[in-house]
Design an enzyme around this catalytic site. Structure first.
Site, mmCIF file in Angstrom:
data_model
loop_
_atom_site.group_PDB
_atom_site.id
_atom_site.type_symbol
_atom_site.label_atom_id
_atom_site.label_comp_id
_atom_site.label_asym_id
_atom_site.label_seq_id
_atom_site.Cartn_x
_atom_site.Cartn_y
_atom_site.Cartn_z
ATOM 1 N N THR A 42 0.537 -1.291 -0.043
ATOM 2 C CA THR A 42 -0.201 0.100 -0.103
ATOM 3 C C THR A 42 0.866 1.481 0.395
ATOM 4 N N CYS A 43 1.942 1.187 0.770
ATOM 5 C CA CYS A 43 1.945 2.567 1.059
ATOM 6 C C CYS A 43 3.382 2.688 -0.163
ATOM 7 N N LYS A 52 2.251 11.584 -1.007
ATOM 8 C CA LYS A 52 3.073 12.647 -1.016
ATOM 9 C C LYS A 52 3.330 13.826 -2.124
ATOM 10 N N GLY A 184 -11.909 13.082 8.224
ATOM 11 C CA GLY A 184 -11.701 14.228 8.738
ATOM 12 C C GLY A 184 -10.421 13.655 9.142
ATOM 13 N N ILE A 187 -6.146 10.469 6.288
ATOM 14 C CA ILE A 187 -6.176 10.910 4.969
ATOM 15 C C ILE A 187 -6.435 12.162 4.199
ATOM 16 N N GLU A 206 -16.940 15.405 8.996
ATOM 17 C CA GLU A 206 -16.234 14.583 10.163
ATOM 18 C C GLU A 206 -17.319 14.471 10.759
ATOM 19 N N ASP A 311 0.199 -3.583 9.433
ATOM 20 C CA ASP A 311 -1.158 -3.118 9.397
ATOM 21 C C ASP A 311 -2.075 -3.968 10.239
ATOM 22 N N ALA A 319 3.449 3.321 8.037
ATOM 23 C CA ALA A 319 4.561 2.266 7.599
ATOM 24 C C ALA A 319 5.716 2.409 8.646
ATOM 25 N N HIS A 443 21.488 27.433 13.476
ATOM 26 C CA HIS A 443 20.805 28.400 12.881
ATOM 27 C C HIS A 443 21.082 28.955 11.754
HETATM 28 P P1 FAD Z 1 0.622 -2.956 3.095
HETATM 29 O O1 FAD Z 1 1.575 -1.888 2.564
HETATM 30 O O2 FAD Z 1 -0.368 -2.937 3.490
HETATM 31 O O3 FAD Z 1 1.239 -4.212 2.233
HETATM 32 C C1 FAD Z 1 0.516 -5.873 2.168
HETATM 33 C C2 FAD Z 1 0.752 -6.796 0.521
HETATM 34 O O4 FAD Z 1 -0.335 -7.606 1.166
HETATM 35 C C3 FAD Z 1 0.522 -5.752 -0.032
HETATM 36 O O5 FAD Z 1 1.178 -6.201 -1.072
HETATM 37 C C4 FAD Z 1 -0.772 -6.838 -0.684
HETATM 38 O O6 FAD Z 1 -0.890 -7.219 -2.320
HETATM 39 C C5 FAD Z 1 -0.332 -8.070 0.071
HETATM 40 N N1 FAD Z 1 -1.058 -9.393 0.334
HETATM 41 C C6 FAD Z 1 -1.980 -8.901 0.788
HETATM 42 N N2 FAD Z 1 -2.734 -11.127 0.853
HETATM 43 C C7 FAD Z 1 -2.082 -11.324 0.444
HETATM 44 C C8 FAD Z 1 -2.330 -12.593 -0.451
HETATM 45 N N3 FAD Z 1 -3.279 -13.616 -0.183
HETATM 46 N N4 FAD Z 1 -1.107 -13.415 -0.611
HETATM 47 C C9 FAD Z 1 -0.433 -12.183 -1.722
HETATM 48 N N5 FAD Z 1 -0.329 -11.408 -0.841
HETATM 49 C C10 FAD Z 1 -1.164 -11.018 -0.515
HETATM 50 N N6 FAD Z 1 1.951 5.597 6.741
HETATM 51 C C11 FAD Z 1 2.968 6.466 6.898
HETATM 52 O O7 FAD Z 1 3.592 5.693 7.678
HETATM 53 N N7 FAD Z 1 2.744 7.532 6.413
HETATM 54 C C12 FAD Z 1 1.847 8.202 5.695
HETATM 55 O O8 FAD Z 1 2.852 9.275 4.677
HETATM 56 C C13 FAD Z 1 1.271 7.237 4.462
HETATM 57 N N8 FAD Z 1 0.249 7.636 4.028
HETATM 58 C C14 FAD Z 1 -0.500 6.568 3.566
HETATM 59 C C15 FAD Z 1 -1.235 6.775 2.527
HETATM 60 C C16 FAD Z 1 -2.527 6.532 1.919
HETATM 61 C C17 FAD Z 1 -3.071 6.999 0.735
HETATM 62 C C18 FAD Z 1 -2.688 5.180 2.978
HETATM 63 C C19 FAD Z 1 -3.653 4.545 1.737
HETATM 64 C C20 FAD Z 1 -1.896 4.922 3.548
HETATM 65 C C21 FAD Z 1 -0.777 5.134 4.046
HETATM 66 N N9 FAD Z 1 0.357 5.451 5.243
HETATM 67 C C22 FAD Z 1 0.525 5.789 5.594
HETATM 68 C C23 FAD Z 1 0.112 3.734 6.141
HETATM 69 C C24 FAD Z 1 0.647 2.948 4.809
HETATM 70 O O9 FAD Z 1 0.421 2.513 3.619
HETATM 71 C C25 FAD Z 1 0.087 1.938 5.562
HETATM 72 O O10 FAD Z 1 0.721 1.866 7.494
HETATM 73 C C26 FAD Z 1 1.969 0.671 5.108
HETATM 74 O O11 FAD Z 1 1.284 0.510 4.266
HETATM 75 C C27 FAD Z 1 1.482 -1.081 6.365
HETATM 76 O O12 FAD Z 1 2.147 -2.277 5.423
HETATM 77 P P2 FAD Z 1 2.020 -3.243 5.736
HETATM 78 O O13 FAD Z 1 2.822 -3.962 5.311
HETATM 79 O O14 FAD Z 1 2.046 -3.566 6.503
HETATM 80 O O15 FAD Z 1 1.287 -4.156 4.642
HETATM 81 P P1 NAD Z 2 -8.464 7.472 9.799
HETATM 82 O O1 NAD Z 2 -8.555 6.743 10.667
HETATM 83 O O2 NAD Z 2 -7.215 8.735 10.123
HETATM 84 O O3 NAD Z 2 -9.409 8.677 9.765
HETATM 85 C C1 NAD Z 2 -11.145 8.657 9.293
HETATM 86 C C2 NAD Z 2 -11.800 9.520 9.816
HETATM 87 O O4 NAD Z 2 -12.787 9.738 9.200
HETATM 88 C C3 NAD Z 2 -12.292 9.900 11.398
HETATM 89 O O5 NAD Z 2 -11.940 11.144 11.967
HETATM 90 C C4 NAD Z 2 -13.201 9.386 11.776
HETATM 91 O O6 NAD Z 2 -13.934 9.982 12.757
HETATM 92 C C5 NAD Z 2 -13.807 9.850 10.837
HETATM 93 N N1 NAD Z 2 -15.550 8.615 10.064
HETATM 94 C C6 NAD Z 2 -15.694 7.383 11.104
HETATM 95 N N2 NAD Z 2 -16.770 7.237 10.383
HETATM 96 C C7 NAD Z 2 -17.166 8.251 9.444
HETATM 97 C C8 NAD Z 2 -18.860 8.029 8.997
HETATM 98 N N3 NAD Z 2 -19.535 7.256 9.028
HETATM 99 N N4 NAD Z 2 -19.029 10.261 8.776
HETATM 100 C C9 NAD Z 2 -17.854 10.384 8.452
HETATM 101 N N5 NAD Z 2 -16.424 10.911 9.364
HETATM 102 C C10 NAD Z 2 -16.252 9.529 9.694
HETATM 103 O O7 NAD Z 2 -8.282 7.031 8.953
HETATM 104 P P2 NAD Z 2 -8.155 7.480 7.021
HETATM 105 O O8 NAD Z 2 -7.492 9.083 7.479
HETATM 106 O O9 NAD Z 2 -8.861 6.791 6.684
HETATM 107 O O10 NAD Z 2 -6.152 6.774 6.763
HETATM 108 C C11 NAD Z 2 -6.313 5.567 7.360
HETATM 109 C C12 NAD Z 2 -5.214 4.804 7.838
HETATM 110 O O11 NAD Z 2 -4.356 4.814 7.450
HETATM 111 C C13 NAD Z 2 -4.502 6.174 9.477
HETATM 112 O O12 NAD Z 2 -5.015 5.538 10.679
HETATM 113 C C14 NAD Z 2 -2.910 6.142 9.578
HETATM 114 O O13 NAD Z 2 -2.638 4.720 10.035
HETATM 115 C C15 NAD Z 2 -2.815 5.532 7.966
HETATM 116 N N6 NAD Z 2 -1.907 6.745 7.157
HETATM 117 C C16 NAD Z 2 -1.229 7.554 7.213
HETATM 118 C C17 NAD Z 2 -1.164 8.802 7.051
HETATM 119 C C18 NAD Z 2 0.001 9.501 7.874
HETATM 120 O O14 NAD Z 2 1.086 8.683 7.587
HETATM 121 N N7 NAD Z 2 0.545 10.898 7.014
HETATM 122 C C19 NAD Z 2 -1.347 9.334 5.738
HETATM 123 C C20 NAD Z 2 -2.591 8.646 5.604
HETATM 124 C C21 NAD Z 2 -2.839 7.900 6.411
#
Ligand code: FAD
Ligand code: NAD
Length: 464
Positions: A42-43, A52, A184, A187, A206, A311, A319, A443
């Protein structure tokens, strides 16, 4: 069916899985990693990195727009800036491509065998993988589940058509004229801010009483202020009820009153859930902790030889937590004495301004019954902040009142994500306020705010 026997099998090549496999390979462990998608998870492919990239492009475009026409206070003017979002997305995809092939290269360098396909447990030691060239059976002494997470859908607003998740939002080739964001949190606010800068009329809906409930109100205030300046509407205590008949209106309810928000796209970001389906969990006997897999301080599940990281194991779903768990598990499998002993996991929200938090906030420390000293230093008194024309925000230090050991460090401001390493290091090393105050900070930098916050908590800040 082709069969492989290995010491370690990692399911999922996201930040958790690929780091685990690389470290295991470095330690000489015979390792196989399976992913059904591109390595990076996902990351790298639809999360941290693509978001980003989009945020950066939106910032640059917004800055150029601010310079258009009569110019800005820096004296710079540019003529009619425009953005071709399709090109931006191609650039972002190029970064993703470079990173995913980089991960493949790192895995190969560590002599990890990569299998592309969907993995499914047959039993606690055997996994079947469906690949394009047929099925493979993998027998492993140790198995790490790193299957990650997926977006939560709302029953009355299922994904499809104009209702999109972050994955589709990060692939839009044109900014929607009107964007409704449901949720809110991280993401919703990161992408909502980016689209507001790209010219979309953004409304955030939110359900709770405030956005970014993970952070305290003092930290979130500058972010809200900025969203208002960008013309976004932020509705709290408001719930999304579904689409109206033409699919271009989002029905919302607050205090018993309903409203329709016209929107070309509705981005639902109400959280993510562990990916528990599709890998044969039902063939095993794994304990759960709520919706997540239960693990102990060594990432062991309730079944011998099966570990889980990232996760799929719980909050915070970040991540860098997944990577740290992955590295630790590889070393445990190699026979090293490792245990999860981290003092803090940094959290950064890439809004405008950015928020960073490591350790305890003042309220969290008080809730634990700890007597604290705090120091807050505003960027309005920081020379570097003035030279970047962005003075909103502050650095805050939280320490024990008795021995001054730092319990928490937080900041909100432009570019403060880069302060996260200093914050984490201070807490991990058990620094006292005097250690930070006694360290020379270059500084002019925003990091001087950290030193000044520590000095302030000690009662003798120099520049305020
Ligand atoms: P994942 O990255 O979800 O990887 C899991 C992998 O498992 C996937 O590649 C999937 O294809 C594979 N998989 C699943 N099931 C199977 C199967 N049965 N067979 C084979 N493969 C399989 N985190 C941050 O720290 N900083 C950020 O700025 C940030 N921004 C984010 C922005 C968005 C839009 C999103 C959605 C998430 C963001 N995150 C951020 C969260 C971050 O992406 C996750 O915390 C991180 O990717 C988790 O890593 P993971 O290895 O647990 O799983
Ligand atoms: P989030 O948990 O950050 O926020 C979800 C928001 O939705 C909360 O404020 C919650 O109160 C609200 N909500 C829940 N149900 C609702 C409803 N029915 N109607 C309106 N609001 C509702 O979740 P996200 O933004 O989907 O991100 C998921 C996860 O991905 C984060 O928790 C974080 O772990 C990871 N992430 C991290 C980063 C980063 O590190 N910069 C960036 C993006 C995502």
């Amino acid at each position: 069916m082709k069969e492989i026997t290995t010491k370690l099998l990692v399911i999922g090549a996201g930040p958790g899985g690929y780091v685990c496999a690389i470290r295991a390979g470095q330690l000489g462990i015979d390792t196989v990693i399976v992913d059904m998608a591109k390595p990076g998870g996902t990351c790298l492919t639809i999360g941290c990195i693509p978001s980003k990239a989009l945020i950066h492009a939106a910032d640059e475009f917004f800055m150029a727009r601010g310079m258009a026409g009569s110019g800005n206070k820096l004296g710079i003017s540019v003529a009619s800036p425009a953005i071709d979002l399709g090109k931006t997305i191609d650039w972002k995809d190029g970064i993703v491509g470079r990173l995913t092939s980089g991960v493949t290269g790192l895995l190969q360098k560590a002599r990890v065998k990569i299998v592309h396909g969907r993995a499914r447990f047959r039993d606690g030691k055997t996994v079947e993988v469906t690949t394009e060239t047929g099925d493979q059976l993998i027998r492993a002494e140790n198995i790490v589940i790193a299957t990650g997470s997926e977006p939560v859908a709302l029953p009355h607003l299922p994904f499809g058509g104009n209702v999109i998740s972050s994955t589709e939002a990060l692939a839009l080739r044109k900014a929607p004229e009107r964007l409704a964001v449901v949720g809110g949190g991280y993401i919703g606010l990161e992408l909502g801010t980016a689209f507001a800068k790209l010219g979309s009329q953004v409304t955030v809906v939110e359900a709770t009483s405030r956005v970014l409930p993970q952070y305290d109100a003092e930290l979130v205030r500058p972010v809200l202020r900025r969203l208002m300046e960008l013309g976004a509407r932020v509705l709290t205590d408001t719930s999304a009820k579904g689409l109206d008949d033409d699919g271009l209106g989002l029905l919302v309810e607050a205090n018993g009153a309903t409203e329709t928000i016209r929107a070309d796209k509705i981005l639902v970001t109400v959280g993510r859930k562990p990916r528990m389906e599709g890998w044969g969990e039902e063939e095993l006997d794994l304990d759960r902790a709520g919706k997540f897999l239960r693990i102990d301080e060594r990432c062991r599940t309730s079944m011998r030889g099966i570990y889980a990281i990232g996760d799929v194991t719980g909050e915070p779903m970040l991540a860098h937590r997944a990577m740290a768990q992955g590295e630790m598990v590889a070393e445990i499998i190699a026979g090293q004495k490792r245990v999860w002993d981290k003092r803090a996991i940094p959290a950064v929200c890439f809004t405008d301004p950015e928020i960073v938090s490591v350790g305890l906030s003042p309220d969290e420390a008080k809730a634990q019954g700890i007597e604290i000293k705090t120091g807050l230093f505003p960027f309005a008194a920081n020379g570097r902040a003035m030279t970047t024309a962005s003075e909103d925000g502050f650095v805050r230090a939280v320490a024990r009142a008795d021995n001054h050991i730092v319990l928490g460090l937080q900041a909100v401001g432009q570019g403060v994500s880069e302060l996260s390493s200093a914050f984490s290091l201070a807490i991990e090393m058990g620094a006292r306020l005097e250690d930070i105050a006694g360290t020379i900070h270059a500084h002019p930098t925003r990091s001087e705010g950290l030193q000044e916050a520590a000095l302030k908590a000690l009662g003798h800040a120099l520049h305020i």
